[in-house]
Design a protein around this motif. Structure first.
Motif, PDB file in Angstrom:
ATOM      1  N   ALA A 103       0.536  -1.408   0.100  1.00  0.00           N
ATOM      2  CA  ALA A 103       0.371  -0.216  -0.253  1.00  0.00           C
ATOM      3  C   ALA A 103       0.884   1.021  -0.108  1.00  0.00           C
ATOM      4  CB  ALA A 103      -0.560   0.086   1.650  1.00  0.00           C
ATOM      5  N   GLY A 104       1.112   2.138  -0.881  1.00  0.00           N
ATOM      6  CA  GLY A 104       1.266   3.549  -1.212  1.00  0.00           C
ATOM      7  C   GLY A 104       2.510   3.327  -2.126  1.00  0.00           C
ATOM      8  N   GLU A 105       3.039   2.600  -2.552  1.00  0.00           N
ATOM      9  CA  GLU A 105       3.853   1.870  -3.228  1.00  0.00           C
ATOM     10  C   GLU A 105       3.648   2.292  -4.732  1.00  0.00           C
ATOM     11  OE1 GLU A 105       7.632  -0.820  -1.522  1.00  0.00           O
ATOM     12  OE2 GLU A 105       5.836  -1.857  -2.440  1.00  0.00           O
ATOM     13  N   THR A 106       4.189   2.375  -5.860  1.00  0.00           N
ATOM     14  CA  THR A 106       4.269   2.556  -7.125  1.00  0.00           C
ATOM     15  C   THR A 106       5.033   1.916  -7.395  1.00  0.00           C
ATOM     16  OG1 THR A 106       6.038   3.097  -7.738  1.00  0.00           O
ATOM     17  CG2 THR A 106       4.249   5.271  -7.069  1.00  0.00           C
ATOM     18  N   PRO A 107       4.582   1.072  -8.459  1.00  0.00           N
ATOM     19  CA  PRO A 107       5.431  -0.737  -9.241  1.00  0.00           C
ATOM     20  C   PRO A 107       6.801  -0.466  -8.859  1.00  0.00           C
ATOM     21  CG  PRO A 107       3.177   0.062 -10.503  1.00  0.00           C
ATOM     22  CD  PRO A 107       3.928   1.082  -9.963  1.00  0.00           C
ATOM     23  N   ALA A 108       7.348   0.893  -9.341  1.00  0.00           N
ATOM     24  CA  ALA A 108       9.352   0.852  -9.133  1.00  0.00           C
ATOM     25  C   ALA A 108       9.731   0.516  -7.899  1.00  0.00           C
ATOM     26  CB  ALA A 108       9.434   2.206  -9.963  1.00  0.00           C
ATOM     27  N   ASP A 148      18.150   2.967 -13.577  1.00  0.00           N
ATOM     28  CA  ASP A 148      17.384   2.735 -15.141  1.00  0.00           C
ATOM     29  C   ASP A 148      16.225   2.230 -15.025  1.00  0.00           C
ATOM     30  OD1 ASP A 148      17.481   3.808 -17.134  1.00  0.00           O
ATOM     31  OD2 ASP A 148      19.580   2.831 -18.502  1.00  0.00           O
ATOM     32  N   LEU A 149      15.309   1.902 -14.033  1.00  0.00           N
ATOM     33  CA  LEU A 149      13.875   1.219 -14.706  1.00  0.00           C
ATOM     34  C   LEU A 149      13.213   1.857 -15.955  1.00  0.00           C
ATOM     35  CD1 LEU A 149      14.626   0.288 -11.344  1.00  0.00           C
ATOM     36  CD2 LEU A 149      12.296   0.315 -11.316  1.00  0.00           C
ATOM     37  N   VAL A 150      12.836   0.921 -16.658  1.00  0.00           N
ATOM     38  CA  VAL A 150      12.150   1.538 -18.121  1.00  0.00           C
ATOM     39  C   VAL A 150      10.597   0.184 -18.471  1.00  0.00           C
ATOM     40  CG1 VAL A 150      12.324   1.498 -20.399  1.00  0.00           C
ATOM     41  CG2 VAL A 150      14.219   2.439 -19.342  1.00  0.00           C
ATOM     42  N   PRO A 151       9.585   0.677 -18.207  1.00  0.00           N
ATOM     43  CA  PRO A 151       8.511  -0.200 -18.224  1.00  0.00           C
ATOM     44  C   PRO A 151       8.861  -0.872 -19.235  1.00  0.00           C
ATOM     45  CG  PRO A 151       7.677   2.108 -17.376  1.00  0.00           C
ATOM     46  CD  PRO A 151       9.000   2.048 -17.706  1.00  0.00           C
ATOM     47  N   THR A 206       6.435  -5.331 -15.199  1.00  0.00           N
ATOM     48  CA  THR A 206       8.248  -5.811 -15.401  1.00  0.00           C
ATOM     49  C   THR A 206       8.523  -4.019 -15.493  1.00  0.00           C
ATOM     50  OG1 THR A 206       7.571  -6.112 -17.092  1.00  0.00           O
ATOM     51  CG2 THR A 206       7.245  -8.088 -15.645  1.00  0.00           C
ATOM     52  N   PHE A 207       9.400  -4.221 -15.509  1.00  0.00           N
ATOM     53  CA  PHE A 207      10.036  -3.044 -16.384  1.00  0.00           C
ATOM     54  C   PHE A 207      11.972  -3.921 -16.370  1.00  0.00           C
ATOM     55  CE2 PHE A 207       7.556  -1.624 -13.571  1.00  0.00           C
ATOM     56  CZ  PHE A 207       7.541   0.222 -13.192  1.00  0.00           C
ATOM     57  N   SER A 208      12.282  -3.018 -16.845  1.00  0.00           N
ATOM     58  CA  SER A 208      14.075  -3.689 -17.610  1.00  0.00           C
ATOM     59  C   SER A 208      15.024  -2.143 -16.869  1.00  0.00           C
ATOM     60  CB  SER A 208      14.585  -3.220 -18.841  1.00  0.00           C
ATOM     61  OG  SER A 208      14.059  -1.951 -19.448  1.00  0.00           O
ATOM     62  N   CYS A 209      15.870  -3.093 -16.621  1.00  0.00           N
ATOM     63  CA  CYS A 209      16.930  -1.573 -15.697  1.00  0.00           C
ATOM     64  C   CYS A 209      18.097  -2.361 -15.515  1.00  0.00           C
ATOM     65  CB  CYS A 209      15.917  -2.239 -14.227  1.00  0.00           C
ATOM     66  SG  CYS A 209      16.298  -3.793 -13.354  1.00  0.00           S
ATOM     67  N   LEU A 210      18.996  -2.293 -15.130  1.00  0.00           N
ATOM     68  CA  LEU A 210      20.470  -2.365 -14.811  1.00  0.00           C
ATOM     69  C   LEU A 210      20.481  -2.559 -13.084  1.00  0.00           C
ATOM     70  CD1 LEU A 210      21.810  -0.703 -17.507  1.00  0.00           C
ATOM     71  CD2 LEU A 210      21.485  -2.438 -17.561  1.00  0.00           C
TER      72      LEU A 210
END
Length: 223
Positions: A45-50, A67-70, A87-91
């Motif tokens: 609760a209160g969080e964004t997906p990222a 570097d999160l990208v949806p 899902t997010f692509s990231c490093l």
């Protein structure tokens, strides 16, 4: 009776060369015990997906991501519940991941994803990744945005040059190139290409709503 609805975030973590992806294996037991998955967890609760994903990866693997990208949002119905998977692509920012909250982890080539058993919702992401990384799918799309996240660094110079030439020929007057924030290396490579391209009128950092300093807006010379 309505089924419970779970909102979950998952990370598609690339290595620096962007030719391998990190997958984790679930602990034994439960509906998906011992299956492989993209690491992540339930959104609180209160969080964004990222925000959820950054927290979960730190707890589960002991590293920070950036570097999160949806990438893709999947809706799937299992017998006991319904899941929405963001899902997010990231490093990975620094360090090496460790299986703190999972049975094991592996860095694998993207084409090897088909050799691992995943839960059904994750399989939809696997299918999308395999489609995106086939030679046919990796042909340059002619649109006003070029996202470099799925390409390897050695491909970037020729890729961007060809993209600019095609967009100029097609009559585009402005395009956006997404290079990510990272260490700034990819951005410098892109800007070096823009400096010498005969098709470029000017370029500037994208506004925050279009990627901020992780993207560049390019104005093209009229054909």
């Amino acid at each position: 009776m309505d089924k419970p609805h779970l909102n979950v975030s998952a990370a598609i973590i690339f290595n620096e060369a962007r030719n391998r992806i990190l997958i984790t294996r679930r602990n034994p037991g439960g509906l998906h015990g011992n299956l492989w998955e993209f690491p992540g967890g339930k959104i609180e609760a209160g969080e964004t997906p990222a925000e959820c994903l950054k927290r979960e990866i730190l707890e589960e693997l002991g590293v920070e991501i950036y570097d999160l990208v949806p990438y893709e949002t999947i809706h799937h119905e299992y017998a006991p519940f319904i899941i929405t998977l963001h899902t997010f692509s990231c490093l990975i920012a620094e360090g090496s991941p460790h299986p703190l909250g999972c049975r094991e982890l592996r860095w694998i080539e993207i084409t090897a994803l088909k050799d691992y058993p995943f839960p059904e919702a994750d399989e939809k992401i696997v299918s999308r990744l395999l489609e995106d990384f086939t030679p046919e799918a990796r042909k340059l799309p002619l649109s006003d945005t070029l996202d470099l996240h799925t390409f390897q660094p050695r491909e970037v110079k020729d890729l961007v040059k060809n993209y600019l030439a095609q967009c100029h020929e097609a009559g585009f007057t402005q395009v956006r190139i997404i290079h990510g924030k990272g260490t700034g290396t990819l951005k410098r490579i892109v800007h070096g290409i823009l400096e010498s391209s005969p098709h470029v009128l000017s370029y500037s950092t994208a506004p925050e709503t279009a990627g901020g300093w992780g993207a560049t807006i390019v104005k093209l010379v009229k054909p």
